[in-house]
Motif scaffolding. Structure first.
Motif, mmCIF file in Angstrom:
data_model
loop_
_atom_site.group_PDB
_atom_site.id
_atom_site.type_symbol
_atom_site.label_atom_id
_atom_site.label_comp_id
_atom_site.label_asym_id
_atom_site.label_seq_id
_atom_site.Cartn_x
_atom_site.Cartn_y
_atom_site.Cartn_z
ATOM 1 N N LYS A 2 1.053 -1.216 0.052
ATOM 2 C CA LYS A 2 0.027 -0.106 -0.156
ATOM 3 C C LYS A 2 1.118 1.084 0.177
ATOM 4 N N VAL A 3 0.314 2.355 -0.529
ATOM 5 C CA VAL A 3 0.897 3.709 -0.623
ATOM 6 C C VAL A 3 1.193 4.099 0.967
ATOM 7 N N ALA A 4 2.237 4.648 1.660
ATOM 8 C CA ALA A 4 2.246 4.932 2.836
ATOM 9 C C ALA A 4 2.447 6.325 3.139
ATOM 10 N N ASP A 5 3.378 6.845 2.127
ATOM 11 C CA ASP A 5 4.166 8.312 2.530
ATOM 12 C C ASP A 5 4.444 9.155 1.551
ATOM 13 N N LEU A 6 4.521 10.545 1.759
ATOM 14 C CA LEU A 6 4.748 11.273 0.416
ATOM 15 C C LEU A 6 5.833 12.384 1.039
ATOM 16 N N GLU A 7 6.839 12.600 0.118
ATOM 17 C CA GLU A 7 7.821 13.874 0.229
ATOM 18 C C GLU A 7 7.455 14.637 -1.080
ATOM 19 N N VAL A 8 7.507 15.848 -0.620
ATOM 20 C CA VAL A 8 7.324 16.887 -1.574
ATOM 21 C C VAL A 8 8.347 17.596 -1.797
ATOM 22 N N MET A 9 9.364 18.019 -2.782
ATOM 23 C CA MET A 9 10.282 19.039 -3.168
ATOM 24 C C MET A 9 9.910 20.062 -3.965
ATOM 25 N N ILE A 10 9.869 21.131 -3.703
ATOM 26 C CA ILE A 10 9.515 22.297 -4.536
ATOM 27 C C ILE A 10 10.804 23.050 -4.689
ATOM 28 N N VAL A 11 11.157 23.299 -6.077
ATOM 29 C CA VAL A 11 12.332 23.796 -6.674
ATOM 30 C C VAL A 11 12.155 25.072 -7.647
ATOM 31 N N GLU A 12 12.599 26.216 -7.042
ATOM 32 C CA GLU A 12 12.181 27.397 -7.494
ATOM 33 C C GLU A 12 13.346 27.415 -8.959
ATOM 34 N N ALA A 24 7.917 20.599 -9.307
ATOM 35 C CA ALA A 24 7.460 19.958 -7.963
ATOM 36 C C ALA A 24 7.994 18.566 -8.252
ATOM 37 N N PHE A 25 8.716 18.071 -7.397
ATOM 38 C CA PHE A 25 9.227 16.778 -7.542
ATOM 39 C C PHE A 25 8.704 15.834 -6.170
ATOM 40 N N VAL A 26 8.070 14.710 -6.244
ATOM 41 C CA VAL A 26 7.616 14.058 -5.284
ATOM 42 C C VAL A 26 8.288 12.805 -4.915
ATOM 43 N N ILE A 27 8.348 12.072 -3.866
ATOM 44 C CA ILE A 27 8.606 10.580 -3.721
ATOM 45 C C ILE A 27 7.784 10.233 -2.857
ATOM 46 N N ALA A 48 4.477 27.036 -1.583
ATOM 47 C CA ALA A 48 3.778 26.460 -0.267
ATOM 48 C C ALA A 48 2.383 25.981 -0.637
ATOM 49 N N THR A 49 1.576 26.755 -1.491
ATOM 50 C CA THR A 49 0.446 26.444 -2.176
ATOM 51 C C THR A 49 0.532 25.026 -2.796
ATOM 52 N N ILE A 50 1.380 24.867 -3.722
ATOM 53 C CA ILE A 50 1.669 23.716 -4.538
ATOM 54 C C ILE A 50 1.804 22.444 -3.408
ATOM 55 N N GLU A 51 2.594 22.750 -2.453
ATOM 56 C CA GLU A 51 2.954 21.670 -1.686
ATOM 57 C C GLU A 51 1.707 21.172 -0.812
ATOM 58 N N SER A 52 0.995 22.008 -0.636
ATOM 59 C CA SER A 52 -0.490 21.740 0.122
ATOM 60 C C SER A 52 -1.473 21.003 -0.691
ATOM 61 N N MET A 53 -1.279 21.418 -1.840
ATOM 62 C CA MET A 53 -2.276 20.722 -2.911
ATOM 63 C C MET A 53 -1.976 19.406 -3.302
ATOM 64 N N ILE A 54 -0.449 19.427 -3.314
ATOM 65 C CA ILE A 54 -0.093 17.788 -3.438
ATOM 66 C C ILE A 54 -0.469 17.005 -2.321
ATOM 67 N N ALA A 55 -0.135 17.498 -1.300
ATOM 68 C CA ALA A 55 -0.442 16.896 -0.014
ATOM 69 C C ALA A 55 -2.019 16.301 0.262
ATOM 70 N N ASP A 56 -2.871 17.354 -0.275
ATOM 71 C CA ASP A 56 -4.309 17.120 -0.179
ATOM 72 C C ASP A 56 -4.585 15.798 -1.007
ATOM 73 N N VAL A 57 -4.360 16.067 -2.277
ATOM 74 C CA VAL A 57 -4.532 15.085 -3.255
ATOM 75 C C VAL A 57 -4.003 13.690 -2.708
ATOM 76 N N PHE A 58 -2.705 13.397 -2.299
ATOM 77 C CA PHE A 58 -2.217 12.503 -1.951
ATOM 78 C C PHE A 58 -3.242 11.800 -0.821
ATOM 79 N N GLU A 59 -3.584 12.637 0.238
ATOM 80 C CA GLU A 59 -4.223 12.203 1.045
ATOM 81 C C GLU A 59 -5.534 11.328 1.025
#
Length: 88
Positions: A2-12, A24-27, A48-59
């Motif tokens: 099962k999918v368990a965790d997410l790490e988000v890396m935002i690169v300017e 935006a890269f994800v692991i 920060a908005t991008i990271e929140s959006m990705i986390a929301d979709v992931f969850e």
């Protein structure tokens, strides 16, 4: 498995910012410790908005699901914002 965790890396992206202001890269990690790396694209928002959006979709759409069902996962996530239609 099962999918368990997410790490988000935002690169300017420095000027002239070809390809957008941020990348935006994800692991994604499974309960078994297997990792997959990906990129989120088309991001016209602040980091920060991008990271929140990705986390929301992931969850809501990926957490606890079978990572082998890639087509089903892709369709569920894509349908959230694009209603299964391609970008204009």
């Amino acid at each position: 498995m099962k999918v368990a965790d997410l790490e988000v890396m935002i690169v300017e992206n420095p000027p002239p910012s070809y390809g957008g202001g941020h990348f935006a890269f994800v692991i994604v990690t499974t309960h078994d410790g297997i990792e997959g790396v990906g990129e989120v694209y088309s991001l016209p928002f602040a980091g920060a908005t991008i990271e929140s959006m990705i986390a929301d979709v992931f969850e809501r759409k990926l957490l606890g699901r079978d990572p082998h069902a890639t087509e089903r996962l892709w369709r569920d996530v894509y349908a959230m914002g694009y209603r299964l239609r391609s970008d204009p």
